[in-house]
Design a protein around this motif. Structure first.
Motif, PDB file in Angstrom:
ATOM      1  N   TYR A 251       0.800  -1.131  -0.061  1.00 55.75           N
ATOM      2  CA  TYR A 251      -0.085   0.121   0.027  1.00 55.75           C
ATOM      3  C   TYR A 251       0.941   1.218  -0.033  1.00 55.75           C
ATOM      4  O   TYR A 251       2.184   1.308   0.366  1.00 55.75           O
ATOM      5  CB  TYR A 251      -0.727  -0.032   1.442  1.00 55.75           C
TER       6      TYR A 251
ATOM      7  N   THR B 117      -8.971   1.964  -2.781  1.00 56.28           N
ATOM      8  CA  THR B 117      -8.394   3.454  -2.259  1.00 56.28           C
ATOM      9  C   THR B 117      -9.473   3.737  -1.084  1.00 56.28           C
ATOM     10  O   THR B 117     -10.572   3.498  -1.097  1.00 56.28           O
ATOM     11  CB  THR B 117      -8.712   4.368  -3.406  1.00 56.28           C
TER      12      THR B 117
ATOM     13  N   PHE C 215      -3.896   3.698  -0.583  1.00 51.18           N
ATOM     14  CA  PHE C 215      -4.260   2.994  -1.660  1.00 51.18           C
ATOM     15  C   PHE C 215      -3.735   1.606  -1.496  1.00 51.18           C
ATOM     16  O   PHE C 215      -2.618   1.653  -0.957  1.00 51.18           O
ATOM     17  CB  PHE C 215      -4.162   3.577  -2.963  1.00 51.18           C
TER      18      PHE C 215
END
Length: 304
Positions: A27, A281, A302
């Protein structure tokens, strides 16, 4: 996590291996961080984490794996120097409900159900909802060497069991001298909408956590967890963490905890939100009263 399959002819060079692949995931997050009373109270917060996982399966059904993480953060914050780099790897083999992991220790108390109940914000804002003593139990480290040891995990039906062991670290990691030996474990049971877990630890250090208990339940859109930890010479801590879904894509989380460690005896409280934008997201933020100091964050995350 998206899967990248390399040419198996080149990747699988060992006879008897049925399948092998490598996956990349992780991420990214970025936003602002506020820490009342700090030299720079408002700073830019960012993190990039890449998780590399390699797996293979033998002809007799054994699943092998190895995993390593790369992590890079903003230059500095109030918790660490935030240097970028890979952590030390973890290896495992699984069959049926059993998994044996060696290398960087996961830590049974770290992975107990309910241990992170009520976590908030983009960064966790200090994770004062986690009641076991940070540094007082083995915990997986994304950006450093961590402790080297062994984990044994079992999951079947309503039951979960996790045992972890880390020996004297003096000869386990270059540059690390830590003579503390730890043995920890938990047992969890899920019944309808409730999950109960109890964990304990034997350690050479007086300030290490001795026991943790969690009890979680779900009622419609609400999930709540009661938590208690006996932190040895650092006394005990207890509290509640909860998450409530207020819309199709919006969640509110919060916690209230009491830490009775004489050095930091105080009540901690935090509340935050997560709005899911789709496609992995998120918009996230929160605010915490950390023993009289206000901390807050807001930003985007995200997953890939």
């Amino acid at each position: 996590m998206k899967k990248v399959l390399f040419a198996t002819t080149a990747l699988v060079a060992t006879a008897g291996v049925a399948a092998a692949d490598v996956t990349f995931g992780g991420y990214g997050r970025f936003g602002v961080y506020y820490d009342e009373g700090a030299a720079n109270e408002t700073t830019i917060e960012s993190r990039f984490r890449l998780v590399v996982t390699a797996t293979a399966e033998s002809d007799n059904g054994l699943s092998f794996g190895a995993q390593i993480r790369y992590q890079a953060n903003e230059h500095a914050d109030g918790y660490s120097t935030r240097t970028a780099g890979f952590n030390t790897p973890r290896f495992w083999v699984s069959t049926g409900p059993f998994t044996v992991s060696v290398g960087q220790t996961l830590g049974a108390l770290e992975f107990m159900p309910g241990a992170y109940a009520g976590s908030i914000g983009l960064t966790g804002l200090g994770y004062h909802n986690v009641l076991y003593t940070y540094g007082g139990a083995d915990a997986y480290s994304s950006g450093s060497s961590g402790r080297q040891g062994v984990d044994v995990l079992y999951a079947s039906g309503n039951w979960g069991v996790h045992l972890s062991y880390s020996p004297d670290q003096t000869t386990q990691n270059t540059g690390l001298t830590d003579t503390n030996e730890r043995i920890a474990g938990y047992v969890s049971y899920t019944m309808a909408n409730y999950t109960f877990a109890i964990g304990g630890q034997s350690s050479d250090a007086a300030g290490d956590t001795d026991a943790v208990v969690t009890a979680a339940g779900t009622w419609g859109n609400l999930e709540a967890t009661l938590m208690y930890a006996d932190n040895g010479a650092n006394d005990d801590a207890y509290g509640v963490g909860a998450t409530y879904q207020v819309g199709s894509a919006t969640y509110i989380s919060g916690y209230v905890t009491q830490n009775n460690d004489p050095a930091v005896d105080d009540t901690y409280a935090g509340i935050g939100f997560q709005h899911r934008l789709g496609g992995g997201t998120f918009l996230e933020g929160g605010v915490v009263d950390a023993a009289g100091t206000t901390k807050a964050d807001l930003g985007l995350r995200f997953s890939f």
